[in-house]
Write an enzyme that holds these catalytic residues in place. Sequence first.
Site, PDB file in Angstrom:
ATOM      1  N   ARG A  71     -10.260 -11.439   2.100  1.00 27.22           N
ATOM      2  CA  ARG A  71     -11.111 -12.486   1.537  1.00 27.22           C
ATOM      3  C   ARG A  71     -10.429 -13.845   1.599  1.00 27.22           C
ATOM      4  NH1 ARG A  71     -11.356  -9.268  -4.057  1.00 27.22           N
ATOM      5  NH2 ARG A  71     -11.098  -7.585  -2.557  1.00 27.22           N
ATOM      6  N   LYS A 123       0.835  -1.204   0.000  1.00 32.96           N
ATOM      7  CA  LYS A 123       0.000   0.000   0.000  1.00 32.96           C
ATOM      8  C   LYS A 123       0.871   1.256   0.000  1.00 32.96           C
ATOM      9  CE  LYS A 123      -3.898  -1.844   2.684  1.00 32.96           C
ATOM     10  NZ  LYS A 123      -4.921  -1.643   1.634  1.00 32.96           N
TER      11      LYS A 123
HETATM   12  N1  BES Z   1      -8.017  -3.658   4.500  1.00 34.38           N
HETATM   13  C1  BES Z   1      -8.184  -3.280   3.141  1.00 34.38           C
HETATM   14  C2  BES Z   1      -9.463  -2.502   2.882  1.00 34.38           C
HETATM   15  C3  BES Z   1      -9.590  -1.158   3.553  1.00 34.38           C
HETATM   16  C4  BES Z   1      -9.284  -0.030   2.825  1.00 34.38           C
HETATM   17  C5  BES Z   1     -10.046  -1.031   4.830  1.00 34.38           C
HETATM   18  C6  BES Z   1      -9.420   1.224   3.429  1.00 34.38           C
HETATM   19  C7  BES Z   1     -10.193   0.210   5.424  1.00 34.38           C
HETATM   20  C8  BES Z   1      -9.877   1.345   4.721  1.00 34.38           C
HETATM   21  C9  BES Z   1      -8.202  -4.515   2.257  1.00 34.38           C
HETATM   22  O1  BES Z   1      -7.425  -5.553   2.695  1.00 34.38           O
HETATM   23  C10 BES Z   1      -7.663  -4.107   0.929  1.00 34.38           C
HETATM   24  O2  BES Z   1      -6.508  -3.764   0.860  1.00 34.38           O
HETATM   25  N2  BES Z   1      -8.487  -4.156  -0.100  1.00 34.38           N
HETATM   26  C11 BES Z   1      -8.080  -3.780  -1.400  1.00 34.38           C
HETATM   27  C12 BES Z   1      -8.631  -4.780  -2.372  1.00 34.38           C
HETATM   28  C13 BES Z   1      -8.064  -4.644  -3.767  1.00 34.38           C
HETATM   29  C14 BES Z   1      -6.604  -5.025  -3.773  1.00 34.38           C
HETATM   30  C15 BES Z   1      -8.854  -5.524  -4.697  1.00 34.38           C
HETATM   31  C16 BES Z   1      -8.617  -2.396  -1.686  1.00 34.38           C
HETATM   32  O3  BES Z   1      -9.725  -2.060  -1.235  1.00 34.38           O
HETATM   33  O4  BES Z   1      -7.898  -1.606  -2.290  1.00 34.38           O
HETATM   34 MN    MN Z   2      -5.431  -5.403   2.056  1.00 29.91          MN
END
Ligand code: BES
Ligand code: MN
Length: 485
Positions: free
Chosen positions: A341, A267
């Site tokens: 997931r 990230k």
């Molecule tokens: N934990 C994150 C989602 C999240 C984002 C929670 C912002 C709280 C605030 C999750 O694990 C994630 O990184 N999801 C990705 C999925 C994508 C790679 C398909 C996302 O939402 O960018």
């Molecule tokens: Mn994630």
Amino acid sequence: MELRIQNRPIEEADADVLVLPAFEKDAPREAGVLKQADQLTAGWVEEVYASGEFTGKFGEIALLHRPAGFAARRLALAGCGKPGKFDAAQMRKIAGTVVRNLKGRSVRSIALVADVAYAAEAFEGALLGEFEPDRYKTDETEKKSVEVFSLVGAVDEAALARGRVIGESQNFTRELANEPGNRLPPFVLAERARAMAAGAGLECEVLDQDRMRQLGMGALLGVAQGSAEPPCMIVVRYRPEKPAAEGVHLGLIGKGVTFDTGGISIKPSERMEEMRADMAGGAAVLAAMRALAVLKPSIAVTALVPAVENMPGGRAQRPGDIVKSLSGKTIEVLNTDAEGRLILADALTYATQLGCTHLVDVATLTGAIAVALGNVNAGAFSNHDALLERVLGAGRAAGEKIWPMPLDEEYREQLKSVFADIQNIGTRYGGAITAAMFLKEFVGETPWAHLDIAGTDWVAEAKPFLAKGPSGVAVRTLIHLALAW
Ligand code: BES
Ligand code: MN
Ligand code: ZN
């Protein structure tokens, strides 16, 4: 914070501040506590309205020191908005607002005059307002807190007990979700769950990495392998003494990523610190169990929290890796940041193996749910209309906003993998839905609902009734869901 009931006339209420609810254009001329207060204070209530300083708008507070005829040292009016619009949710918010406003003014004890119909919500709201995410501040003088919160009137002891356990449980989630990644790796989350269960009289079992390997939880283990912190699966059980709803066994599954860096699909660093709350779903199901142990629903409830840390590193899972899930299905991991997931897939399958007849999972799953619904509503997805209705109804009863989202088969297209049974991401479009479609693959025929709380689990700016940080969302909905079965 101590909670009390003072069933006595308002003049005799004992507190630093006695708070009276006051509506917009409310007339102290009408009967009731405002008129009484107006008479005792020789017209202060009338005057504060007439001056325009106080209008009764929701959340406004006006204070009078040393009010004549009252035992309380100060008298306050709390704006409750339009009288016709006041409900249980407003009660929770105004109690929180009163606590937060007054503790900033060094008030130590508050007595609130409240409609007895909303007493539980008033106690809940007061506890929620009292919570501060200041555990790691060492300067005690900076910490403000209210010691005693009372409701004045013929309030039921049961309403106090219910409000207390629900409010404290939601705060338990906020406390856990706010713990930094270094303070709460998976094994510490498990220790906290164990301590909670021991205190509440619940059974707690923690599966370690070896056990999960034996069982074949390859999807979960793939996420965990990049971290020096070993993963675990936390299982907490509640069993009713006399089950009323025969055969119902509710599984509550909560995402427990103690820190989500994204892994190799790392990230951006901006606001990455908020990913310490990526176990907010897990903390919510644990908190619900804490409350259910006291409130005793008539169905069996099992909470499962797959707990892992998602890190990059020499042993981390790579994009393109193929893992075998507990269900036997193979998964192509195209993005290591879609880790929630993966761990939930194995936890959901495991819940069905444990005999759960209905499943509800809660997860900070996708940024896409915040794009779709903002930070107001959590998204609900389900393969079963009746269960979805129950969840939405529980949300309404609990004062938590949840909006139903679609799960048409067409979305499944996006998850087709050339090299495995399924891939873990779709396109940019409908990201919250494809994430839910992925989970659906692992529940078989079991009725299941999924709450994506990624937009609602974190309060970005402090509200008058709630501190900045984890919101503790979903705890109240889960409690109501189990109790209303
Ligand atoms: N934990 C994150 C989602 C999240 C984002 C929670 C912002 C709280 C605030 C999750 O694990 C994630 O990184 N999801 C990705 C999925 C994508 C790679 C398909 C996302 O939402 O960018
Ligand atoms: Mn994630
Ligand atoms: Zn995550």
